[in-house]
Design an enzyme around this catalytic site. Structure first.
Site, mmCIF file in Angstrom:
data_model
loop_
_atom_site.group_PDB
_atom_site.id
_atom_site.type_symbol
_atom_site.label_atom_id
_atom_site.label_comp_id
_atom_site.label_asym_id
_atom_site.label_seq_id
_atom_site.Cartn_x
_atom_site.Cartn_y
_atom_site.Cartn_z
ATOM 1 N N HIS A 139 0.829 -1.204 0.000
ATOM 2 C CA HIS A 139 0.000 0.000 0.000
ATOM 3 C C HIS A 139 0.865 1.256 0.000
ATOM 4 C CE1 HIS A 139 -3.901 -1.840 0.427
ATOM 5 N NE2 HIS A 139 -3.542 -2.505 1.509
ATOM 6 N N GLU A 172 -6.526 -0.468 -5.753
ATOM 7 C CA GLU A 172 -7.473 0.371 -5.029
ATOM 8 C C GLU A 172 -7.077 1.830 -5.207
ATOM 9 O OE1 GLU A 172 -8.908 -1.681 -1.118
ATOM 10 O OE2 GLU A 172 -6.763 -2.037 -1.306
#
Length: 341
Positions: free
Chosen positions: A38, A107
């Protein structure tokens, strides 16, 4: 073959602590360690986001046995897929036979903050498919020229390749991407905590369909599921530990378009603990805990990667080493399921 993995929560722990936890997971008898990649975590306060690529190299240098991989990395926006092909080839040379590349379509919280355009699902799927083609071509050939809708190669070569090809796993939560995983992947990644019919009626049939298109069966794939567990002798503690990961319980409508960890944290912290716990197997009874985990084995999953939400991961790893993994292994033996060596 049944394998048990540890999810190293990069969103929750600082890089060096996370390396130490991965080493402890190997010492505790886990077969694999997986990490997310991430740019930003799910929450601002107490959140972390170490880059997966250097972190995997550090863990590879301090471990000798466990498989190491991403669950998942997105090879389509922040990274050119050719760079990922090179990076994982390097990791495969440094830790032969132990590296796995797990990929997904991504995402927005990881891409939009960098000013990157976040497209619709159709384009994200097309980019992922093309990225897999690029990575595979670079691992299998020299002087590769490729012309796609999103990526191009001009006589490109990966010069340092491991003797054994790095396995490629594809994460998916819908039928189209799952068929892609079956067709192009060596393994499939999904997450627990949803209705059983999603796995039995949608995902696994789609995976089998995709595999058949490449003359494979489900037996040729590593069926991996990230099992979200909160186990502790103190049931209240097990419930409360899930609060850090409250964002996982937000619906798609609640979190769509939310790319700021501060706002994601605000939404998650507003949830009652009963809802934050809804994505986890929460238990203080080892036998009940194992039975609920075994539901996924009965579905056909053979690589269970456990994600625990609490701040005391050493406590989790110790309790699993003594109370849960032996029970899981004993049940596998009783049912004639082979275990990882």
């Amino acid at each position: 073959m049944l394998r048990f993995g540890y999810k190293a929560s990069s969103e929750q722990f600082a890089p060096q602590h996370l390396v130490d936890l991965a080493v402890l997971a190997e010492d505790s008898g886990f077969d694999s360690v997986f990490v997310s990649d991430h740019l930003q975590p799910w929450r601002h306060d107490g959140g972390h986001a170490p880059a997966a690529l250097p972190w995997l190299g550090a863990v590879a240098a301090r471990t000798t046995r466990v498989n190491l991989g991403t669950s998942v990395l997105t090879p389509t926006f922040r990274y050119h897929p050719g760079v990922i092909a090179q990076a994982f080839a390097t990791l495969g040379c440094l830790a032969p036979g132990r590296i796995i590349l797990g990929v997904g379509s991504g995402e927005s919280m990881n891409e939009a903050p960098l000013g990157l355009h976040w497209p619709d699902g159709k384009e994200r799927f097309a980019r992922l498919k093309e990225a897999l083609q690029v990575i595979t071509a670079l691992w299998e050939g020299e002087r590769v020229t490729y012309t796609g809708d999103y990526y191009n190669l001009d006589k490109a070569t990966i010069y340092d390749l491991p003797q054994t090809r790095v396995p490629l796993y594809v994460a998916a939560s819908g039928p189209a991407a799952t068929r892609l995983a079956g067709r192009m992947g060596d393994g499939f990644i999904c997450t627990s905590g949803k209705g059983p019919e999603l796995y039995t009626d949608t995902l696994l049939p789609a995976l089998a369909d995709g595999a058949a298109k490449a003359d494979k069966t489900l037996d040729d794939l590593d069926l991996m599921i990230e099992v979200k567990v909160s186990f502790d002798p103190d049931h209240d503690r097990a419930m409360h530990d899930t609060r850090f990961w409250g964002a996982l319980a937000l619906s798609s409508d609640e979190k769509t378009g939310v790319e700021d960890p501060v706002e994601m944290q605000r939404l998650a912290d507003a949830l009652p603990v009963e809802r934050t716990a809804s994505r986890f197997i929460v238990s203080n009874d080892p036998d009940e805990h194992v039975q609920r985990i075994w539901d996924y084995v009965d579905m056909g999953f053979r690589h269970l990667v456990f994600h625990a939400p609490g701040p005391d991961q050493e406590r989790f790893l110790t309790s699993y080493e003594h109370d849960i993994l032996p029970r899981l292994r004993a049940r596998a033996t009783a049912e004639g399921i082979d275990l990882a060596p």
